[in-house]
Enzyme design. Sequence first.
Site, PDB file in Angstrom:
ATOM      1  N   LYS A  75       0.829  -1.214   0.000  1.00 30.66           N
ATOM      2  CA  LYS A  75       0.000   0.000   0.000  1.00 30.66           C
ATOM      3  C   LYS A  75       0.859   1.258   0.000  1.00 30.66           C
ATOM      4  O   LYS A  75       0.621   2.185  -0.752  1.00 30.66           O
ATOM      5  CB  LYS A  75      -0.924   0.037   1.225  1.00 30.66           C
ATOM      6  CG  LYS A  75      -1.962  -1.063   1.260  1.00 30.66           C
ATOM      7  CD  LYS A  75      -2.979  -0.839   2.377  1.00 30.66           C
ATOM      8  CE  LYS A  75      -2.401  -0.885   3.775  1.00 30.66           C
ATOM      9  NZ  LYS A  75      -1.807  -2.185   4.159  1.00 30.66           N
ATOM     10  N   ARG A  99      -9.798   0.109   8.835  1.00 32.56           N
ATOM     11  CA  ARG A  99      -9.249  -1.224   9.063  1.00 32.56           C
ATOM     12  C   ARG A  99     -10.267  -2.149   9.713  1.00 32.56           C
ATOM     13  O   ARG A  99      -9.943  -3.280  10.029  1.00 32.56           O
ATOM     14  CB  ARG A  99      -8.021  -1.121   9.959  1.00 32.56           C
ATOM     15  CG  ARG A  99      -6.697  -1.218   9.162  1.00 32.56           C
ATOM     16  CD  ARG A  99      -5.594  -1.104  10.171  1.00 32.56           C
ATOM     17  NE  ARG A  99      -4.356  -1.674   9.765  1.00 32.56           N
ATOM     18  CZ  ARG A  99      -3.356  -0.984   9.222  1.00 32.56           C
ATOM     19  NH1 ARG A  99      -3.505   0.281   8.907  1.00 32.56           N
ATOM     20  NH2 ARG A  99      -2.205  -1.576   8.973  1.00 32.56           N
ATOM     21  N   ARG A 138      11.420  -6.000   4.936  1.00 34.06           N
ATOM     22  CA  ARG A 138      11.185  -4.612   4.527  1.00 34.06           C
ATOM     23  C   ARG A 138      12.112  -3.658   5.285  1.00 34.06           C
ATOM     24  O   ARG A 138      12.348  -3.826   6.483  1.00 34.06           O
ATOM     25  CB  ARG A 138       9.732  -4.306   4.849  1.00 34.06           C
ATOM     26  CG  ARG A 138       9.223  -3.008   4.392  1.00 34.06           C
ATOM     27  CD  ARG A 138       7.744  -3.088   4.254  1.00 34.06           C
ATOM     28  NE  ARG A 138       7.034  -3.109   5.532  1.00 34.06           N
ATOM     29  CZ  ARG A 138       5.716  -2.984   5.626  1.00 34.06           C
ATOM     30  NH1 ARG A 138       4.977  -2.858   4.549  1.00 34.06           N
ATOM     31  NH2 ARG A 138       5.135  -3.000   6.809  1.00 34.06           N
ATOM     32  N   ARG A 163      11.238  -1.331  10.622  1.00 32.90           N
ATOM     33  CA  ARG A 163      10.213  -0.859  11.557  1.00 32.90           C
ATOM     34  C   ARG A 163      10.102  -1.843  12.694  1.00 32.90           C
ATOM     35  O   ARG A 163      10.138  -3.046  12.464  1.00 32.90           O
ATOM     36  CB  ARG A 163       8.862  -0.794  10.827  1.00 32.90           C
ATOM     37  CG  ARG A 163       8.513   0.565  10.320  1.00 32.90           C
ATOM     38  CD  ARG A 163       7.338   0.530   9.392  1.00 32.90           C
ATOM     39  NE  ARG A 163       6.128  -0.063   9.962  1.00 32.90           N
ATOM     40  CZ  ARG A 163       4.960  -0.094   9.333  1.00 32.90           C
ATOM     41  NH1 ARG A 163       4.842   0.423   8.131  1.00 32.90           N
ATOM     42  NH2 ARG A 163       3.897  -0.646   9.896  1.00 32.90           N
TER      43      ARG A 163
HETATM   44  P1  AMP Z   1       0.497   0.669   8.883  1.00 26.11           P
HETATM   45  O1  AMP Z   1       1.693   1.521   8.639  1.00 26.11           O
HETATM   46  O2  AMP Z   1      -0.721   1.105   8.095  1.00 26.11           O
HETATM   47  O3  AMP Z   1       0.798  -0.799   8.711  1.00 26.11           O
HETATM   48  O4  AMP Z   1       0.094   0.880  10.430  1.00 26.11           O
HETATM   49  C1  AMP Z   1       0.966   0.530  11.477  1.00 26.11           C
HETATM   50  C2  AMP Z   1       0.157   0.247  12.728  1.00 26.11           C
HETATM   51  O5  AMP Z   1      -0.560   1.425  13.123  1.00 26.11           O
HETATM   52  C3  AMP Z   1      -0.904  -0.836  12.598  1.00 26.11           C
HETATM   53  O6  AMP Z   1      -0.372  -2.149  12.755  1.00 26.11           O
HETATM   54  C4  AMP Z   1      -1.872  -0.464  13.716  1.00 26.11           C
HETATM   55  O7  AMP Z   1      -1.364  -0.850  14.981  1.00 26.11           O
HETATM   56  C5  AMP Z   1      -1.837   1.070  13.667  1.00 26.11           C
HETATM   57  N1  AMP Z   1      -2.893   1.559  12.738  1.00 26.11           N
HETATM   58  C6  AMP Z   1      -2.716   2.124  11.511  1.00 26.11           C
HETATM   59  N2  AMP Z   1      -3.893   2.411  10.942  1.00 26.11           N
HETATM   60  C7  AMP Z   1      -4.847   2.016  11.834  1.00 26.11           C
HETATM   61  C8  AMP Z   1      -6.269   2.007  11.823  1.00 26.11           C
HETATM   62  N3  AMP Z   1      -6.964   2.453  10.778  1.00 26.11           N
HETATM   63  N4  AMP Z   1      -6.906   1.538  12.931  1.00 26.11           N
HETATM   64  C9  AMP Z   1      -6.230   1.092  14.004  1.00 26.11           C
HETATM   65  N5  AMP Z   1      -4.895   1.028  14.064  1.00 26.11           N
HETATM   66  C10 AMP Z   1      -4.201   1.489  12.988  1.00 26.11           C
END
Ligand code: AMP
Length: 205
Positions: free
Chosen positions: A13, A87, A121, A152
């Site tokens: 994404k 999500r 990654r 990360r």
């Molecule tokens: P991402 O970079 O989108 O993979 O987000 C990293 C982390 O942030 C996720 O594993 C969640 O813990 C938190 N996070 C990101 N977006 C959301 C969301 N829409 N709802 C809840 N937690 C989120």
Amino acid sequence: MNIILLGAPGAGKGTQATRIQENYKVKHISTGDIFRYNIKQQTEIGVLAQSYIQKGQLVPDEVTCKIVEIALNEINNENFMLDGFPRNINQAQVLDKLVKIDKVIDISVDLGALTERICGRRSCTACGNLTHVSRLGGKNTCEKCGGELIQRSDDKEETVKSRLAVYSEQTAPLIEYYKAQGKLVSVNGMGTPDEVFEEVKKVLG
Ligand code: AMP
């Protein structure tokens, strides 16, 4: 056009979001990026979010929906692309009350391939470029700017397992949710970033 980018962790994404933003006039809103920024600054939201993110769990909806509402207000009616939000079904229902979404792009990948993809990654501390250890030939510097690469903390194997479980239980049902609204388009996420972007361009027109 207002877009949602849907897909499992590691589906690509973030990589596609960068390309879409460079080629289409849309503001990129990534909830993960907003949380990481807040964690770095150690804000109240950042401290709270960190406790969930490090366990591979979702940050509570009240907090997440609020930061999205603020981000949407800040962009002043410009077109946007949501990356990592919604999500779960509750977040999608909250979003439906706030704005009109035109297209939901689901980047579909073989879930079995994801652990390797995510654990390998790396992101650049200087320019944010995302890459994979398999492309680095043992080096730890960014191909674009030479900056230092890091993994990360939530891309470690134990956390990845629970992130993938959360995706299957809570996020994957959004595919049916948006299909029912007639907004879902799927692209095959198993190719190279360029190949996937070619597909994205076809569905965006
Ligand atoms: P991402 O970079 O989108 O993979 O987000 C990293 C982390 O942030 C996720 O594993 C969640 O813990 C938190 N996070 C990101 N977006 C959301 C969301 N829409 N709802 C809840 N937690 C989120």
